[in-house]
Design a protein around this motif. Structure first.
Motif, short mmCIF file in Angstrom:
data_model
loop_
_atom_site.label_atom_id
_atom_site.label_comp_id
_atom_site.label_asym_id
_atom_site.label_seq_id
_atom_site.Cartn_x
_atom_site.Cartn_y
_atom_site.Cartn_z
N ASP A 109 0.76 -1.07 0.08
CA ASP A 109 -0.03 0.16 -0.20
C ASP A 109 0.86 1.25 -0.05
OD1 ASP A 109 -2.30 1.39 -0.09
OD2 ASP A 109 -2.42 1.34 2.34
N GLY A 110 1.90 1.08 -0.64
CA GLY A 110 2.77 2.32 -1.06
C GLY A 110 3.66 2.71 0.25
N ARG A 111 3.81 1.90 1.22
CA ARG A 111 4.48 2.14 2.32
C ARG A 111 5.69 0.81 2.73
NH1 ARG A 111 2.73 6.10 5.43
NH2 ARG A 111 0.46 6.45 5.10
N ILE A 112 6.80 1.15 3.21
CA ILE A 112 7.38 0.15 3.79
C ILE A 112 6.92 -0.27 4.94
CG2 ILE A 112 9.76 -0.61 4.41
CD1 ILE A 112 10.87 1.46 2.61
N GLN A 113 6.56 -1.62 5.15
CA GLN A 113 5.93 -2.06 6.21
C GLN A 113 7.18 -2.58 6.98
OE1 GLN A 113 2.84 -2.29 6.85
NE2 GLN A 113 1.98 -1.58 4.60
N GLN A 114 8.11 -2.88 6.61
CA GLN A 114 9.30 -3.20 7.42
C GLN A 114 10.53 -3.33 6.63
OE1 GLN A 114 8.70 -6.89 9.94
NE2 GLN A 114 10.72 -6.75 10.60
N LEU A 115 11.54 -2.75 7.16
CA LEU A 115 13.10 -2.92 6.41
C LEU A 115 13.90 -3.64 7.37
CD1 LEU A 115 14.90 -2.07 3.98
CD2 LEU A 115 15.07 0.24 5.28
N ALA A 116 14.38 -4.88 6.86
CA ALA A 116 15.21 -5.65 7.78
C ALA A 116 15.79 -6.68 7.12
CB ALA A 116 14.40 -6.29 8.86
N PRO A 117 16.94 -7.33 7.71
CA PRO A 117 17.60 -8.29 7.23
C PRO A 117 16.65 -9.53 7.18
CG PRO A 117 18.98 -7.63 8.79
CD PRO A 117 17.79 -6.71 8.83
N PRO A 118 16.81 -10.65 5.97
CA PRO A 118 16.02 -11.55 5.74
C PRO A 118 15.45 -12.27 7.24
CG PRO A 118 17.31 -11.65 4.16
CD PRO A 118 18.06 -10.68 5.09
N ALA A 119 16.54 -12.65 8.06
CA ALA A 119 16.31 -13.45 9.46
C ALA A 119 15.33 -12.65 10.21
CB ALA A 119 17.46 -13.84 9.99
N SER A 120 15.55 -11.37 10.30
CA SER A 120 14.80 -10.77 11.38
C SER A 120 13.25 -10.47 10.64
CB SER A 120 15.32 -9.54 11.93
OG SER A 120 15.73 -8.56 10.79
N LEU A 121 13.28 -10.40 9.42
CA LEU A 121 12.08 -10.35 8.85
C LEU A 121 11.24 -11.74 9.19
CD1 LEU A 121 11.02 -7.95 7.06
CD2 LEU A 121 11.69 -9.42 4.92
N TYR A 122 11.84 -12.65 9.00
CA TYR A 122 11.15 -14.06 9.20
C TYR A 122 10.77 -14.23 10.67
CZ TYR A 122 9.65 -18.69 8.64
OH TYR A 122 9.18 -20.04 8.59
N GLU A 123 11.80 -14.08 11.33
CA GLU A 123 11.68 -14.26 12.80
C GLU A 123 10.98 -13.36 13.64
OE1 GLU A 123 13.34 -16.95 14.01
OE2 GLU A 123 14.48 -17.61 12.54
N ALA A 124 11.20 -11.93 13.00
CA ALA A 124 10.47 -11.12 13.98
C ALA A 124 9.55 -10.02 13.09
CB ALA A 124 11.59 -10.35 14.61
N PRO A 125 8.71 -10.46 12.35
CA PRO A 125 7.92 -9.42 11.77
C PRO A 125 7.41 -8.34 12.69
CG PRO A 125 6.75 -11.48 11.81
CD PRO A 125 8.01 -11.82 12.41
N GLN A 126 7.20 -7.18 12.16
CA GLN A 126 6.80 -6.16 12.78
C GLN A 126 5.35 -5.91 12.82
OE1 GLN A 126 8.48 -3.97 14.95
NE2 GLN A 126 10.39 -5.44 14.37
N ASN A 127 4.52 -6.50 11.89
CA ASN A 127 3.25 -6.21 11.92
C ASN A 127 2.54 -7.50 11.17
OD1 ASN A 127 3.53 -5.86 8.94
ND2 ASN A 127 3.70 -3.53 9.43
N SER A 128 1.50 -7.58 11.33
CA SER A 128 0.68 -8.76 10.90
C SER A 128 0.79 -8.80 9.19
CB SER A 128 -0.67 -8.75 11.30
OG SER A 128 -1.66 -7.86 10.83
#
Ligand SMILES: Nc1ncnc2c1ncn2[C@@H]1O[C@H](COP(=O)(O)OP(=O)(O)O)[C@@H](O)[C@H]1O
Ligand SMILES: [Mg+2]
Lengths: 357, 414, 366
Positions: free
Chosen positions: C217-236
């Motif tokens: 939706d035109g926004r960066i929801q999360q910017l992170a290395p792959p591991a933390s993206l998978y392990e620690a998603p910031q939103n649903s």
């Protein structure tokens, strides 16, 4: 399959043929000229004989009828053609011979052979109905004092563009007459190389100022649009624009070139006998005089002249507007069809080459 | 050996079975194209064949003057016409005059030797009263019969198949010696006109390309909604008749026309310095460019539509300026459209005659006007056919050159 | 958000917004900063604005608001051909009227390089992608994978510092794609270039990148290395978009430190880690990876909440077992177990109890 189509086409065309039996089809030039023929010839003939007379228009009926005869598919009974075409087509055997002896005498009793003006019965396949002419005309709101054909070529004295037909015919003759050659000597001079050169030299003097026209409807239009101040044209067309539509156009009769229009019957015309009757009827004294009521082309019979009355507006006397009026005939040339039959090819080529230069 | 032939399950040769199976399909396909084939044959191939044959045949003389033809056959070229020749001439002239074919004969000779039409018709009228010696009688009637060139023309015309019309179409004339040579300067028309036709058509094509290219580009790039609207404007000329469009140009361009009036009104032109935009080549070029522009735009558009914007972007990202991108990336990819549009416009321009006739004046008319002239006015159909055949040959040559340079399969019409 | 003012930042998007029609924002407040040499992937569903961002960076679209910096300089007014950015397009955009060598020569020619220099560079670039023998072919005579390599070589031949790739592998089949993923990362690493890579394929994003920017939706929801993206998603959204994931909705009933208790909609209580929730009574969506669900009670903390589950389906997948359960009204609850010698194969209809470590169950925004 091919056979079937052929059969079908034959069936259709013979059906059409049968339906045409009580009709007469005349081919003419369209416009005001054709309208005058419908009024003066076709309507009374149809009423008298109880037949339908159809009018078909062509740019120059001589061409389509030649093609029809060549293709053995003639649908036209009577055609209105120029003298040179009448002579040529007759020579080529594409026309029926018309018995000139069967033409009615004039109202004053003169036999037809004497009643028609000289040359009107020159071809044994044709009967002339009108005399028309190529004339110079000008916009009198822009130029005045034009008195002779020489003035047409004098752009110093009468500045402005000139309209000329894009063909050798008429232009060469007028050029010579403007150069001082008497009408009677024009064609014999044109037989010579020098004469032709002299005519082109005269045309050269206005070449840069010429707007070339091709269709008869153009000259009055060019005058009306202000594209030219003087132009050659057919006298009937100019008359209709001037008297019929009130345009300030004046015809200069000096140096006019007269020609005939003639009725011919193409070889193999579907209703040949009726066509013969039509030609005899349409070229009698009264009918020819009647036609002049609608357009300023002169009747081809002398006996018609006194019968010519007023223009259809009910007030214009037609006689002075005829190319055959005494005033108009002072310095007039009659088109020499034989000269043109002989020289058309060569002079057309010369003319085209001259245009390209 | 026969064992090597592949066979179907029931033992018939595979090839024959395949032929039989596909024969029905082929027959059906043939039936489907048959109407078009017949149509093309009747309306295109046959007329063109007729045109070509007419351009090399004219039996007006040979069919109607059998005795003279026989004399020519019996005597080799260069023989002085003797009494027998004149006798044959008189016999033929009498017959032709009676059969009313003398005009046809005269017309045929007149093509080669100007001024001989009346020679035939007038002598034809007198011939039936002539008596031997015929040579003297004929020469007494008209001494032009002694001219070598008349006899050369007759010998020439005594064969139905002739090159006369191609000679005429390439500005060559029969000389007094009876051979064809370059016509005198004041009679050369056609080659000049051919040349002018190609130059003018080339100019029109170029102009169409210059004007049409940006428009086609715009049409291809704009959103569909706007581009279809603009497309209607491009196609608008198609919806009015050619004559109406041409006369509109006349109203616009003539000396007292709208354009000149406006320029005078705005003070850009003097009243007596009006531009001659019509009745010359300028008029022809302007009107024809307008009329033919859609034929350039449509193929260009259809090609440009298929060129994705990513090519342009790729080139730009690789460091090319927009001009370099246009020149080296965009234009080369539009070549199928340029080729198709160019050939289409050029060929249509070469064949146009109504527009040049109306607005072309003396210097703006084309070879097709001459063809029309010989079809409609002079009725010299053989010459018209020869000119048309040459035009056709030129167009085919153009296709060939195009195929060589660009490749015909590289052409996209829509 | 990352600090956009970092001095060593090579590419910076600073509060960038973009609208095509003046009515809707396609890119909303984009902030991004990447150091030199980074491989950054923009990942997101179709239409989320990834290409638009790339086009703004390349210079084919202008930002409606905000600034884009390249190597510290604002580039809004630099025309595309002066940015020196290599690009690889999804359809490769190889010039069809030029041979492979001419395609590669083009960027060098427009830079006015000598023929000899050009030839050397072309040879090197072609060898780099193992396409040396195809120099004289036309693009149409190459397979998709080969065209892809040429496109890559062309984007690299003029040695740009930044290379943008917009779904470059989208048209390739799976095997080739995986091979090229590897090739591209290797080249990027060897050449030390900075890459902005766009894809909608999460595997691609996770395997190739240093960092991933998840777009929606035109926004960066999360910017992170792959591991933390998978392990620690910031939103649903991130949680659901990256990898497989079980979700359940409920209300926070207790919260203390990095632990909370959530009451699911059907009344059951579970333990979770508060990520996007801060107070009791808030609605939340909890998210747990299938491989983090535990069936063996002994591995859970004492007193941990467990849930009753019914086995619906058992799928044998070779290396793992994938079991579908009905849990707390969710019929699509997936668990994955490793195919270990002692692994249990559950029969459909069996009743089991499941649980998890609180830190594996993330309470995110509803
Ligand atoms: N040139 C354009 N004009 C108008 N809208 C566009 C244009 N390009 C993209 N969009 C719209 O912007 C949004 C984002 O598109 P895009 O950046 O291509 O997304 P993605 O690459 O993530 O799939 C989409 O809704 C798309 O319809
Ligand atoms: Mg995209």
């Amino acid at each position: 399959m091919k056979l079937k189509t052929a059969l079908l086409a034959t069936a259709l065309s013979s059906a059409a043929f049968a339906a045409q039996a009580a009709e007469l089809t005349v081919m003419s030039w369209g416009g005001a000229y054709e309208a005058s023929q419908i009024e003066a010839y076709n309507k009374p003939f149809a009423a008298m004989k109880g037949v339908t007379v159809n009018m078909v228009a062509a740019d120059n009926p001589g061409t389509p009828i030649a093609a029809m005869v060549e293709a053995n598919n003639v649908t036209i009974d009577v055609a209105d053609v120029e003298l040179s075409d009448a002579v040529r087509l007759c020579d080529e055997g594409k026309l029926e011979v018309i018995d000139h002896a069967a033409l009615p005498a004039g109202v004053d009793g003169t036999p037809a052979a004497d009643d028609f003006v000289a040359g009107a019965l020159a071809s044994e396949c044709a009967v002339a109905n009108i005399v028309w002419s190529t004339v110079v005309s000008y916009d009198s709101s822009k130029v005045t004092g034009v008195t002779s054909i020489a003035d047409f070529f004098d752009t110093a004295k009468f500045p402005g563009k000139r309209g000329l037909r894009k063909s050798a015919k008429a232009n060469l003759e007028m050029a010579l007459m403007a150069d001082g050659v008497p009408a009677a000597e024009v064609y014999s001079l044109l037989e010579t190389e020098e004469g032709v050169a002299r005519a082109f030299a005269k045309l050269d003097t206005i070449k840069a100022d010429v707007v070339w026209w091709e269709a008869g409807a153009q000259p009055p239009q060019l005058l009306a649009d202000g594209e030219v101040v003087m132009t050659t044209g057919y006298n009937g067309r100019i008359f209709n624009a001037a008297i019929g539509e009130g345009k300030p156009f004046t015809i200069l009769w000096d140096g006019q070139i007269m020609d005939f229009d003639l009725f011919v019957i193409p070889k193999g015309a579907p209703n040949k006998d009726l066509a013969m009757e039509y030609v005899a009827f349409a070229t009698d004294s009264q009918r020819l005089a009647d036609q002049a009521k609608y357009i300023s082309y002169g009747p081809a019979r002398k006996s018609s002249a006194p019968l010519v009355g007023l223009y259809q507006d009910g007030k214009t006397e037609m006689a002075p507007h005829m190319p055959t009026s005494p005033e108009a005939l002072k310095n007039a040339l009659t088109n020499d069809f034989e000269f043109w039959a002989d020289r058309d090819v060569e002079l057309s080529e010369k003319f085209n080459a001259w245009l390209l230069k | 050996m026969s064992d090597t032939i592949l066979r179907t399950a029931d033992g018939k040769p595979l090839k024959a079975a395949l032929m039989r199976a596909s024969a029905v399909a082929r027959r059906r396909a043939f039936m489907l194209v048959l109407p078009l084939l017949a149509f093309v044959l009747i309306t295109f191939v046959v007329p063109i064949g007729q045109m070509l044959s007419r351009s090399v045949t004219n039996d007006a003389f040979s069919a109607n003057m059998p005795s003279v033809v026989a004399w020519f056959a019996a005597n080799p070229e260069g023989t002085e016409p003797d009494e027998a020749a004149y006798a044959a001439l008189v016999v033929d002239l009498v017959n032709a005059a009676n059969a009313r074919t003398i005009g046809t004969v005269a017309t045929r000779i007149n093509y080669d030797v100007s001024g001989t039409r009346s020679l035939f018709t007038s002598t034809g009228r007198k011939a039936k009263n002539m008596e031997a010696p015929f040579k003297d009688a004929v020469l007494a009637a008209d001494e032009e019969w002694g001219d070598k060139v008349v006899w050369a023309a007759m010998r020439n015309a005594s064969a139905a198949v002739t090159t006369t019309f191609y000679q005429a179409a390439t500005d060559r004339k029969l000389t007094d010696e009876g051979v064809y040579a370059k016509a005198p300067e004041d009679l050369r028309v056609y080659l000049t006109l051919f040349w002018r036709t190609f130059v003018l058509s080339g100019a029109v094509t170029l102009l169409c390309l210059i004007l049409g290219f940006p428009v086609a580009h715009l049409l291809a790039r704009l959103p569909m909604r706007i581009s279809s609207l603009l497309m209607i404007l491009v196609l608008l000329p198609f919806w009015t008749s050619l004559l109406v469009r041409t006369t509109s140009w006349m109203v616009l361009l003539q000396e007292q026309g709208i354009l000149n009036n406006m320029l005078v009104y705005l003070g850009i032109l003097e009243d007596n310095g009006r531009l001659a935009l019509m009745y010359n080549q300028t008029g022809t070029i302007i009107a024809m460019t307008h009329i033919l522009l859609p034929f350039m735009i449509l193929p260009l558009y259809s090609v440009m539509k298929t060129i994705p914007i990513t090519y342009t972007r790729a080139a730009r990202s690789l460091g090319a300026t927009s001009w370099t991108t246009f020149r080296r990336i965009y234009v080369p990819q539009t070549i199928p459209g340029i080729g198709a549009g160019g050939i289409l416009v050029f060929i249509l321009a070469v064949g146009y005659y109504i527009t040049p006739a109306l607005v072309g004046g003396a210097t703006g008319t084309l070879i097709s006007n001459q063809i029309a002239f010989h079809m409609q006015d002079s009725l010299n159909w053989s010459l018209a056919a020869a000119l048309a055949a040459m035009l056709l040959a030129a167009v085919l040559a153009l296709y060939w050159v195009y195929d060589r340079l660009v490749g015909i399969d590289n052409m996209k019409l829509g | 958000m990352a600090d956009t003012k970092t001095t060593d930042a090579f590419v910076v998007f600073d509060r960038v917004q973009k609208s095509y029609d003046g009515e809707t924002l396609v890119v909303k407040d984009l902030n991004l900063s990447m150091p030199k040499g980074e491989f950054l992937t923009m990942l997101g569903p179709s239409g989320s604005g990834k290409t638009t961002c790339l086009m703004m960076l390349a210079g084919f679209e202008t930002a409606t608001h905000g600034e884009i910096l390249l190597d510290g300089r604002p580039i809004n007014n630099i025309p595309p051909h002066k940015r020196g950015i290599g690009m690889v397009f999804q359809n490769y955009a190889l010039f069809p009227h030029m041979s492979v060598a001419e395609n590669l020569s083009f960027p060098l020619e427009v830079r006015g390089m000598d023929k000899t220099v050009r030839e050397a560079k072309i040879t090197r670039a072609l060898d780099m992608v193992q396409m040396g023998q195809f120099a004289n072919r036309r693009p149409a005579q190459l397979s998709g994978g080969q065209q892809q390599r040429i496109a890559l070589a062309r984007a690299l031949v003029f040695e740009p510092e930044l290379v943008l790739m917009d779904e470059p592998l989208g048209a390739l089949d799976k095997q080739l794609r995986e091979h090229m993923q590897f090739e591209i990362t290797r080249l990027a690493h060897d050449l030390g270039i900075t890459v902005v890579y766009v894809t909608h394929d999460q595997t691609e994003a996770l395997t190739m990148s240093d960092r991933v920017a998840v777009f929606n939706d035109g926004r960066i929801q999360q910017l992170a290395p792959p591991a933390s993206l998978y392990e620690a998603p910031q939103n649903s959204f991130v949680a659901q978009f990256i990898g497989e994931n079980n979700t359940m909705e409920g209300i926070v009933t207790e919260i203390s430190g990095d632990k909370c208790v959530v009451k699911l909609d059907d009344g059951e209580l579970i333990d979770a880690k508060p990520v996007n929730v801060s107070k009791v009574g808030e609605r939340t969506r909890v998210s747990i990876r299938p491989e983090r669900v535990e069936m063996n009670k002994s591995r859970l903390q004492p007193g941990a909440h467990t849930l009753k589950a019914t086995v619906r389906e058992f799928i044998y997948m070779g290396d793992i077992f994938r079991t579908r359960l009905s849990v707390a009204g969710n019929d699509n609850f997936i668990i994955k177990t490793r195919n270990a010698p002692d692994a249990v194969r559950l029969e459909p209809g069996a009743e089991i109890e499941i649980g998890w470590l609180p830190q594996d169950c993330r309470a995110l925004d509803a």
